[in-house]
Motif scaffolding. Structure first.
Motif, PDB file in Angstrom:
ATOM      1  N   ALA A  94       6.275  -3.180  -4.869  1.00  0.00           N
ATOM      2  CA  ALA A  94       6.373  -3.636  -3.489  1.00  0.00           C
ATOM      3  C   ALA A  94       4.985  -3.975  -2.956  1.00  0.00           C
ATOM      4  O   ALA A  94       4.812  -4.936  -2.200  1.00  0.00           O
ATOM      5  CB  ALA A  94       7.018  -2.556  -2.632  1.00  0.00           C
TER       6      ALA A  94
ATOM      7  N   GLU B 247      -0.339   2.770   1.536  1.00  0.00           N
ATOM      8  CA  GLU B 247      -0.381   4.135   1.001  1.00  0.00           C
ATOM      9  C   GLU B 247       0.366   5.093   1.922  1.00  0.00           C
ATOM     10  O   GLU B 247       1.130   5.938   1.461  1.00  0.00           O
ATOM     11  CB  GLU B 247      -1.836   4.584   0.841  1.00  0.00           C
ATOM     12  N   THR B 248       0.178   4.975   3.234  1.00  0.00           N
ATOM     13  CA  THR B 248       0.858   5.911   4.142  1.00  0.00           C
ATOM     14  C   THR B 248       2.368   5.671   4.150  1.00  0.00           C
ATOM     15  O   THR B 248       3.118   6.570   4.478  1.00  0.00           O
ATOM     16  CB  THR B 248       0.350   5.800   5.589  1.00  0.00           C
ATOM     17  N   LEU B 249       2.797   4.451   3.804  1.00  0.00           N
ATOM     18  CA  LEU B 249       4.231   4.171   3.806  1.00  0.00           C
ATOM     19  C   LEU B 249       4.872   4.520   2.469  1.00  0.00           C
ATOM     20  O   LEU B 249       6.063   4.317   2.284  1.00  0.00           O
ATOM     21  CB  LEU B 249       4.489   2.692   4.114  1.00  0.00           C
ATOM     22  N   GLY B 250       4.070   5.037   1.537  1.00  0.00           N
ATOM     23  CA  GLY B 250       4.614   5.393   0.229  1.00  0.00           C
ATOM     24  C   GLY B 250       5.094   4.177  -0.541  1.00  0.00           C
ATOM     25  O   GLY B 250       6.116   4.219  -1.219  1.00  0.00           O
ATOM     26  N   THR B 251       4.374   3.069  -0.432  1.00  0.00           N
ATOM     27  CA  THR B 251       4.789   1.819  -1.071  1.00  0.00           C
ATOM     28  C   THR B 251       4.629   1.908  -2.582  1.00  0.00           C
ATOM     29  O   THR B 251       3.621   2.398  -3.076  1.00  0.00           O
ATOM     30  CB  THR B 251       3.931   0.663  -0.527  1.00  0.00           C
ATOM     31  N   SER B 252       5.641   1.409  -3.306  1.00  0.00           N
ATOM     32  CA  SER B 252       5.564   1.390  -4.767  1.00  0.00           C
ATOM     33  C   SER B 252       4.619   0.284  -5.210  1.00  0.00           C
ATOM     34  O   SER B 252       4.283  -0.607  -4.434  1.00  0.00           O
ATOM     35  CB  SER B 252       6.944   1.139  -5.361  1.00  0.00           C
TER      36      SER B 252
ATOM     37  N   LEU C 163      -2.461   1.276   4.806  1.00  0.00           N
ATOM     38  CA  LEU C 163      -1.135   1.306   5.427  1.00  0.00           C
ATOM     39  C   LEU C 163      -0.066   1.468   4.349  1.00  0.00           C
ATOM     40  O   LEU C 163       0.819   2.312   4.466  1.00  0.00           O
ATOM     41  CB  LEU C 163      -0.887   0.017   6.205  1.00  0.00           C
TER      42      LEU C 163
END
Lengths: 278, 266
Positions: free
Chosen positions: A187, A179-184, A177
């Motif tokens: 974060a 990864e799909t949200l482009g989490t740094s 999840l």
């Protein structure tokens, strides 16, 4: 919860309880029930001393211990030793937690880190702390440094093992999840890894607190001029059973208090969980 | 555009690249060419070509094991280390909805919705998205305090608050009961109409595909078996003859010959 007593609010008719619907969990919390075991122990001690079943030379009576404790507090002996012990325990605990947590993150989030850290941690776990003591004394002397390091070493192990385990138990789907949200990375660490590993960390913390007190006794009985352990060792040489028991009671009360504190934090921090604990 | 290796061996899957060379407004939202994926020597996707226009709603049907989830995960860029080749253009802003709501259990609903949400006023936008999904006032709830349908609403809000150009959905309503599923389908249509992302929806339900999509793609044996536009005028009543015709056709593409008149609610 059992069927409501007559007169309380609730449905008038409850279907009879069958084995099929039996509650299998421990049920809701009863206030104060956690004090039951300690209170029972106290009662046995009290009764045993009052009836003469427990010899005063073997174990001082509760009232003797209370009187001795009063004397020790009055002449400043107990507060001084307690302060010295608490400082050591706290220093060792804090540094051990910091190191254990950092190592668990390094080992949990990177395969290379795991390769480097995990093996030595388990070696440390396998070697009894007491066995390390002679070496630590040779390296660091008999001062405060050696004592704090010994305590920290004992604390690092449970913190590392349980945090690492909790971290690795985080559901892979949450990583996906993120990864799909482009989490740094930051974060990801703050929102997924740390909260996900928190239950494991807090369990480790409960073990760590106990381990810190245990090591404290050991290092203070080996070579010290202050602290609860020193006070008890000295009392042992003079055959002052009551002072020894005062020391034991203080250890027990402190241990229980700290464990209670960690459990309180646990319940607050893990409010999102639905488990048998709640 | 990711390089097409074109070799015979299965290489590590190329990452989908944002369509940097395409200026916004022209070209499809998604362009997949010759996409091949395999697991342990077994080819699951065999040279898939697929275009999705901007704002187009495409449903992906296929039997279990036909590779529809593999295709979706490839488009989402979630297939690290899976062997394969082919080229893929996807927009920069892609959101994904999973079969499970995948809310972080240790974050409250609003924090879940705005997780890693860039830009200012993230919390305000999150609140608005939750309200749009019918979850006003539940911002401070823990995920486990929500019902299954509410959790999926929160997941939809989390996807759409990012204003994606492409929304990927992997059987998002598969775990819901029939009534909740119908309400969620209506919500999805409403939200998609408001935000106009391109949608790629994987589903096992022929009725759901016909009800929601502009176009239905059927995967069979790792290739596109059928690509059927849904030209139904008016409300999509599953009892209407055109709906029934389309259902029969899609079911036969899926290898179901003795098609029932109405799909039994799963």
């Amino acid at each position: 919860m059992s069927a409501p007593a007559a007169g309380t609010a609730g449905p008038d008719v409850l279907p009879p309880r069958s084995a099929r619907g039996r509650r299998l969990g421990p049920g809701p919390r009863v206030p104060g029930l956690l004090a039951l075991g300690p209170l029972l122990l106290l009662a046995v001690w009290f009764l045993g001393s009052a009836t003469g079943f427990i010899d005063e030379r073997t174990l001082s009576a509760p009232w003797t211990v209370v009187a001795t404790a009063g004397d020790l507090v009055a002449d400043g002996t107990l507060p001084d030793h307690l302060a010295a012990s608490a400082q050591r325990a706290l220093l060792g605990l804090v540094s051990g937690i910091a190191v254990g947590l950092a190592l668990a993150l390094v080992s949990g989030l990177s395969r290379l880190g795991e390769g480097v850290v995990d093996g030595p941690m388990h070696v440390n776990r396998a070697v009894p702390n007491l066995a390390l003591l002679p070496l630590l004394i040779l390296w660091f002397g008999i001062g405060e440094e050696m004592k704090v390091i010994t305590i920290a070493l004992a604390v690092v192990v449970p913190i590392y093992v349980h945090t690492h385990n909790g971290l690795r138990a985080i559901d892979r789907r949450y990583v996906e999840l993120a990864e799909t949200l482009g989490t740094s990375r930051t974060a990801f660490l703050a929102r997924v890894v740390l909260p996900g590993a928190l239950p494991g960390f807090l369990l480790g913390l409960r073990f760590a607190v106990t381990a810190a007190w245990l090591s404290l006794v050991v290092v203070e009985q080996v070579n010290a001029t202050s602290g609860l352990g020193y006070m008890m060792t000295l009392a042992g040489t003079y055959g002052q059973t009551d002072v020894i028991v005062v020391g034991l009671v203080v250890y027990a009360v402190l241990g229980l208090l700290m464990d209670g504190l960690v459990r309180l934090v646990q319940r607050r921090a893990l409010a999102w969980r639905r488990t048998l604990e709640d | 555009m990711a390089p097409d290796t074109g070799g015979l061996t299965l290489d590590t899957a190329p990452k989908p690249s944002p369509a940097a060379d395409a200026s916004p407004g022209d070209g499809p939202a998604v362009r997949v060419r010759g996409l091949t994926r395999g697991f342990g020597g077994r080819v699951v996707l065999d040279g898939i070509d697929l275009d999705i226009r901007r704002g187009e709603f495409v449903a992906l049907l296929g039997r279990s094991g036909s590779g529809k989830s593999t295709l979706l995960r490839a488009v989402a860029g979630l297939d690290h280390g899976v062997a394969g080749r082919g080229s893929m253009d996807t927009p920069e802003h892609v959101s994904m909805v999973f079969q499970d709501s995948r809310l972080l259990p240790w974050q409250r609903v609003l924090a879940n919705v705005v997780l890693s949400l860039p830009g200012p006023n993230a919390r305000e936008r999150g609140r608005a998205a939750l309200a749009e999904a019918g979850l006003e006032g539940r911002e401070r709830a823990w995920p486990h305090e929500l019902s299954g349908g509410e959790q999926q609403r929160a997941a939809l809000a989390r996807s759409l608050v990012r204003e994606p150009e492409l929304l990927l959905a992997d059987e998002p309503f598969g775990a819901l009961d029939a009534l909740t599923r119908m309400r969620m389908q209506a919500l999805l249509l409403r939200l998609v109409e408001a935000h106009r992302p391109a949608v790629l929806l994987v589903t096992h339900s022929v009725d759901e595909a016909i009800t929601l999509a502009d176009r239905v793609v059927v995967l069979a044996d790792g290739t596109v078996g059928a690509d059927v536009p849904v030209d139904l005028s008016g409300p999509r009543e599953s009892a209407s003859p055109a709906f029934a015709d389309l259902r029969r056709r899609l079911l036969s593409e899926l290898g179901v010959t003795d098609a029932p008149d109405e799909e039994a609610p799963a």
